[in-house]
Scaffold this motif. Structure first.
Motif, PDB file in Angstrom:
ATOM      1  N   PHE A  58      -8.061  -3.418  -0.375  1.00  0.00           N
ATOM      2  CA  PHE A  58      -6.738  -2.900   0.490  1.00  0.00           C
ATOM      3  C   PHE A  58      -6.840  -1.485   0.354  1.00  0.00           C
ATOM      4  O   PHE A  58      -6.422  -0.738   1.270  1.00  0.00           O
ATOM      5  CB  PHE A  58      -5.485  -3.488  -0.421  1.00  0.00           C
ATOM      6  CG  PHE A  58      -4.230  -2.900   0.325  1.00  0.00           C
ATOM      7  CD1 PHE A  58      -3.877  -3.278   1.658  1.00  0.00           C
ATOM      8  CD2 PHE A  58      -3.684  -1.637  -0.413  1.00  0.00           C
ATOM      9  CE1 PHE A  58      -2.542  -2.751   2.094  1.00  0.00           C
ATOM     10  CE2 PHE A  58      -2.509  -0.959   0.135  1.00  0.00           C
ATOM     11  CZ  PHE A  58      -2.121  -1.601   1.353  1.00  0.00           C
ATOM     12  N   HIS A  62      -6.843   0.088   4.394  1.00  0.00           N
ATOM     13  CA  HIS A  62      -5.514   0.239   4.843  1.00  0.00           C
ATOM     14  C   HIS A  62      -5.453   1.298   5.690  1.00  0.00           C
ATOM     15  O   HIS A  62      -4.425   1.357   6.695  1.00  0.00           O
ATOM     16  CB  HIS A  62      -4.726   0.508   3.332  1.00  0.00           C
ATOM     17  CG  HIS A  62      -4.644   1.818   3.000  1.00  0.00           C
ATOM     18  ND1 HIS A  62      -5.561   2.093   1.933  1.00  0.00           N
ATOM     19  CD2 HIS A  62      -3.686   2.746   3.075  1.00  0.00           C
ATOM     20  CE1 HIS A  62      -5.122   3.336   1.549  1.00  0.00           C
ATOM     21  NE2 HIS A  62      -4.051   3.934   2.404  1.00  0.00           N
ATOM     22  N   TYR A  67      -6.735  -2.913  10.516  1.00  0.00           N
ATOM     23  CA  TYR A  67      -6.528  -3.899   9.223  1.00  0.00           C
ATOM     24  C   TYR A  67      -5.200  -3.919   8.694  1.00  0.00           C
ATOM     25  O   TYR A  67      -4.256  -3.014   8.692  1.00  0.00           O
ATOM     26  CB  TYR A  67      -7.337  -3.239   8.211  1.00  0.00           C
ATOM     27  CG  TYR A  67      -7.235  -3.692   6.875  1.00  0.00           C
ATOM     28  CD1 TYR A  67      -7.662  -4.770   6.459  1.00  0.00           C
ATOM     29  CD2 TYR A  67      -6.280  -3.297   5.710  1.00  0.00           C
ATOM     30  CE1 TYR A  67      -7.463  -5.318   5.107  1.00  0.00           C
ATOM     31  CE2 TYR A  67      -6.133  -3.682   4.492  1.00  0.00           C
ATOM     32  CZ  TYR A  67      -6.749  -4.878   4.126  1.00  0.00           C
ATOM     33  OH  TYR A  67      -6.644  -5.480   2.963  1.00  0.00           O
ATOM     34  N   SER A  68      -4.562  -5.081   8.142  1.00  0.00           N
ATOM     35  CA  SER A  68      -3.384  -5.110   7.360  1.00  0.00           C
ATOM     36  C   SER A  68      -3.548  -6.037   6.504  1.00  0.00           C
ATOM     37  O   SER A  68      -4.439  -6.956   6.338  1.00  0.00           O
ATOM     38  CB  SER A  68      -2.240  -5.448   8.410  1.00  0.00           C
ATOM     39  OG  SER A  68      -2.400  -6.632   9.066  1.00  0.00           O
ATOM     40  N   LYS A  69      -2.335  -6.375   5.586  1.00  0.00           N
ATOM     41  CA  LYS A  69      -2.521  -7.159   4.491  1.00  0.00           C
ATOM     42  C   LYS A  69      -1.271  -7.709   4.303  1.00  0.00           C
ATOM     43  O   LYS A  69      -0.278  -6.895   4.202  1.00  0.00           O
ATOM     44  CB  LYS A  69      -2.809  -6.654   3.112  1.00  0.00           C
ATOM     45  CG  LYS A  69      -3.261  -7.673   2.095  1.00  0.00           C
ATOM     46  CD  LYS A  69      -4.133  -6.960   0.603  1.00  0.00           C
ATOM     47  CE  LYS A  69      -4.118  -8.136  -0.303  1.00  0.00           C
ATOM     48  NZ  LYS A  69      -3.090  -8.403  -1.042  1.00  0.00           N
ATOM     49  N   HIS A  74      -5.842 -10.996   3.996  1.00  0.00           N
ATOM     50  CA  HIS A  74      -6.245  -9.756   4.604  1.00  0.00           C
ATOM     51  C   HIS A  74      -6.375  -9.788   6.099  1.00  0.00           C
ATOM     52  O   HIS A  74      -6.966 -10.943   6.577  1.00  0.00           O
ATOM     53  CB  HIS A  74      -7.544  -9.460   3.884  1.00  0.00           C
ATOM     54  CG  HIS A  74      -7.477  -8.837   2.864  1.00  0.00           C
ATOM     55  ND1 HIS A  74      -7.423  -7.745   2.108  1.00  0.00           N
ATOM     56  CD2 HIS A  74      -7.621  -9.598   1.507  1.00  0.00           C
ATOM     57  CE1 HIS A  74      -7.362  -7.821   0.762  1.00  0.00           C
ATOM     58  NE2 HIS A  74      -7.314  -8.882   0.432  1.00  0.00           N
TER      59      HIS A  74
END
Length: 136
Positions: A58, A62, A67-69, A74
């Motif tokens: 992350f 990030h 990308y995201s979480k 993920h």
């Protein structure tokens, strides 16, 4: 994706089908053999440092816009390259679902362990992560 322990890696690094076959048999065992399957898996693979990998990935990723979480998942959504990938790190394996063969997450995971063994039980595909990282 599995972190194959050193003894199995040194024995089977040149015979990845043998490792895939073992993992495939464990994957396909019936529910009434779960304890047997778990014992086999623990002998074959190392436990993954789930918390460290989750946090470290992350922090590294990030800043990438695609990308995201969310929770433990993920996510990578890059419409320009046609890749939609999700990844969840578990204690004994990492599960990746991707629209591409060479997922965005593979390069990042290679920094933790090039001996990760990637297998797709549905398509019958398998390889050591270090073998594809040579070409990246």
């Amino acid at each position: 994706m599995f972190d194959i322990n050193d003894s199995y890696y040194s024995l089977y690094k040149d015979y990845p089908y043998s490792i895939y076959n073992l993992l495939s048999q464990i994957y396909r065992l019936k529910d009434n053999n779960l304890m047997f399957a778990k014992n086999l898996l623990i002998q074959l693979v190392n436990k993954i440092d789930k918390e460290n990998i989750d946090k470290d990935l992350f922090l590294k990723l990030h800043k990438d816009l695609p990308y995201s979480k969310r929770g433990e998942k993920h996510l990578f959504n890059n419409f320009y390259y046609g890749e939609i990938t999700s990844m969840v790190v578990h204690n004994y394996h990492i599960k990746i679902k991707s629209s591409k063969d060479e997922s965005y997450f593979l390069k990042s995971l290679s920094y933790y362990n090039k001996h990760f063994f990637v297998c797709d039980f549905e398509s019958g595909d398998y390889f050591f992560l270090e073998n594809i990282m040579v070409n990246v």
